[in-house]
Design an enzyme around this catalytic site. Sequence first.
Site, mmCIF file in Angstrom:
data_model
loop_
_atom_site.group_PDB
_atom_site.id
_atom_site.type_symbol
_atom_site.label_atom_id
_atom_site.label_comp_id
_atom_site.label_asym_id
_atom_site.label_seq_id
_atom_site.Cartn_x
_atom_site.Cartn_y
_atom_site.Cartn_z
ATOM 1 N N HIS A 63 1.750 4.251 -3.017
ATOM 2 C CA HIS A 63 1.741 5.715 -2.853
ATOM 3 C C HIS A 63 3.050 6.301 -3.360
ATOM 4 O O HIS A 63 3.071 7.282 -4.109
ATOM 5 C CB HIS A 63 1.555 6.098 -1.383
ATOM 6 C CG HIS A 63 0.151 6.008 -0.888
ATOM 7 N ND1 HIS A 63 -0.932 6.394 -1.635
ATOM 8 C CD2 HIS A 63 -0.340 5.589 0.312
ATOM 9 C CE1 HIS A 63 -2.039 6.213 -0.930
ATOM 10 N NE2 HIS A 63 -1.707 5.725 0.254
ATOM 11 N N HIS A 121 0.826 -1.212 0.000
ATOM 12 C CA HIS A 121 0.000 0.000 0.000
ATOM 13 C C HIS A 121 0.859 1.259 0.000
ATOM 14 O O HIS A 121 0.675 2.157 -0.831
ATOM 15 C CB HIS A 121 -0.924 -0.025 1.219
ATOM 16 C CG HIS A 121 -1.886 1.119 1.294
ATOM 17 N ND1 HIS A 121 -3.226 0.982 1.004
ATOM 18 C CD2 HIS A 121 -1.713 2.429 1.639
ATOM 19 C CE1 HIS A 121 -3.830 2.154 1.153
ATOM 20 N NE2 HIS A 121 -2.926 3.046 1.550
ATOM 21 N N GLU A 122 1.808 1.346 0.936
ATOM 22 C CA GLU A 122 2.626 2.550 1.044
ATOM 23 C C GLU A 122 3.577 2.690 -0.151
ATOM 24 O O GLU A 122 3.861 3.802 -0.592
ATOM 25 C CB GLU A 122 3.400 2.547 2.359
ATOM 26 C CG GLU A 122 2.537 2.527 3.613
ATOM 27 C CD GLU A 122 1.501 3.637 3.678
ATOM 28 O OE1 GLU A 122 1.655 4.668 2.989
ATOM 29 O OE2 GLU A 122 0.499 3.463 4.410
ATOM 30 N N HIS A 152 -5.463 6.780 -3.187
ATOM 31 C CA HIS A 152 -6.443 5.793 -2.763
ATOM 32 C C HIS A 152 -7.537 5.651 -3.816
ATOM 33 O O HIS A 152 -7.849 6.598 -4.538
ATOM 34 C CB HIS A 152 -7.077 6.209 -1.437
ATOM 35 C CG HIS A 152 -6.128 6.175 -0.284
ATOM 36 N ND1 HIS A 152 -5.893 7.260 0.524
ATOM 37 C CD2 HIS A 152 -5.331 5.184 0.189
ATOM 38 C CE1 HIS A 152 -5.004 6.946 1.451
ATOM 39 N NE2 HIS A 152 -4.643 5.690 1.264
ATOM 40 N N TYR A 189 -10.177 2.198 0.825
ATOM 41 C CA TYR A 189 -10.591 2.260 2.225
ATOM 42 C C TYR A 189 -11.674 1.213 2.491
ATOM 43 O O TYR A 189 -12.411 0.802 1.590
ATOM 44 C CB TYR A 189 -11.216 3.621 2.533
ATOM 45 C CG TYR A 189 -10.279 4.746 2.850
ATOM 46 C CD1 TYR A 189 -8.907 4.595 2.850
ATOM 47 C CD2 TYR A 189 -10.807 6.007 3.166
ATOM 48 C CE1 TYR A 189 -8.078 5.654 3.148
ATOM 49 C CE2 TYR A 189 -9.981 7.074 3.455
ATOM 50 C CZ TYR A 189 -8.630 6.899 3.446
ATOM 51 O OH TYR A 189 -7.816 7.961 3.734
#
Length: 255
Positions: free
Chosen positions: A160, A156-157, A166, A212
Site C-alpha cells: 500500500h 501487504h501494508e 487491493h 481479500y
Amino acid sequence: MTPVLLFVLFISLSAIPPGATDNGERQEFLDASDIIERANANITTRLVDGDIVPNLRRNADPCTATGCKWPKYGRYVYVPIYISNRYTTTERNTIIRALLTFHASTCIRFVSRGTQRNYLYFYSGSGCWSYLGRQRRGQLVSLQKNGCVYKSTVQHEVLHALGFNHEQVRSDRDRYISILYQNIKPGRESNFMKKQTNNLGTPYDFDSIMHYGKYAFSKNSQPTILAKSNLCLNFGTAGTMSKNDIARVNKLYRC
C-alpha cells in the site's frame, strides 16, 4: 543523502543475529486478509478499503501518476524507515525480514532513516493499516503488537505504501469476480468499490497478497466475493507476495 550512504545504512538494517527465529517465520503462511480484518474490526481510525488511511489532499487519479511514487536513484528506489522501539527484538526482526523480501526480488531498498523528511514509520498503532503511496513527512504504518506483526501483513501494508490498491478493487475486476453486496456487513460496502487503477499489464491475481478473502466482511458467513471462473475457488489466503505482486512492483518502479 547519496545512494552510497544509503547502502551503508542498508547493511546495518539487515544485521539480524545469526540463527534468530521470529514470529514471522513461524507464522509465514498466515492469511493477511483475515489477520487485517480481525485486527481492524473495532478500531476508530478512519479507513477505506479496510486498511488504507484516506488522504483527502489527493484527487481521484491514480496517485502513482501524480506524485506518490518513491523516488529512484540510479538502479534502486530507496525508502527510509524508522521502526518504533516499542517492538520487541523478535517483532522488530519480523518486520525487517519482511522488508528484506523486497530486496531479494525488486529494486526497492529499505534503509534506516537519517535526516530524510519522507520516510515510513512503523509503530504499534490500533490495527493494521497504511497510507496509499508516498506521503509527506513521517508516514505512519500501523502494525499492532499481538495482532499485525507477521510477514504477510508487513508485505501487504508496505505494498500500500508503495502505491498499490487491493486486487479486488482493480478497474477490470468485473471480468473476474462478482461482489455479493447482500452478504456484506452494513457500512462496509465501500470497501468493495472499484477503483481506476493502473494494472501495469499484469493479469488478475487470486493469489495476490493484496486480495481479500472470499468471505471478507461477511455479515452472514456467506461469500462476499465469488470467482466467475469457478464459484468454488478459494482465494485471499496468501501468506507471501505472489509472482504478480513482485512483477507489479518492478514494472511500476522500472526495476
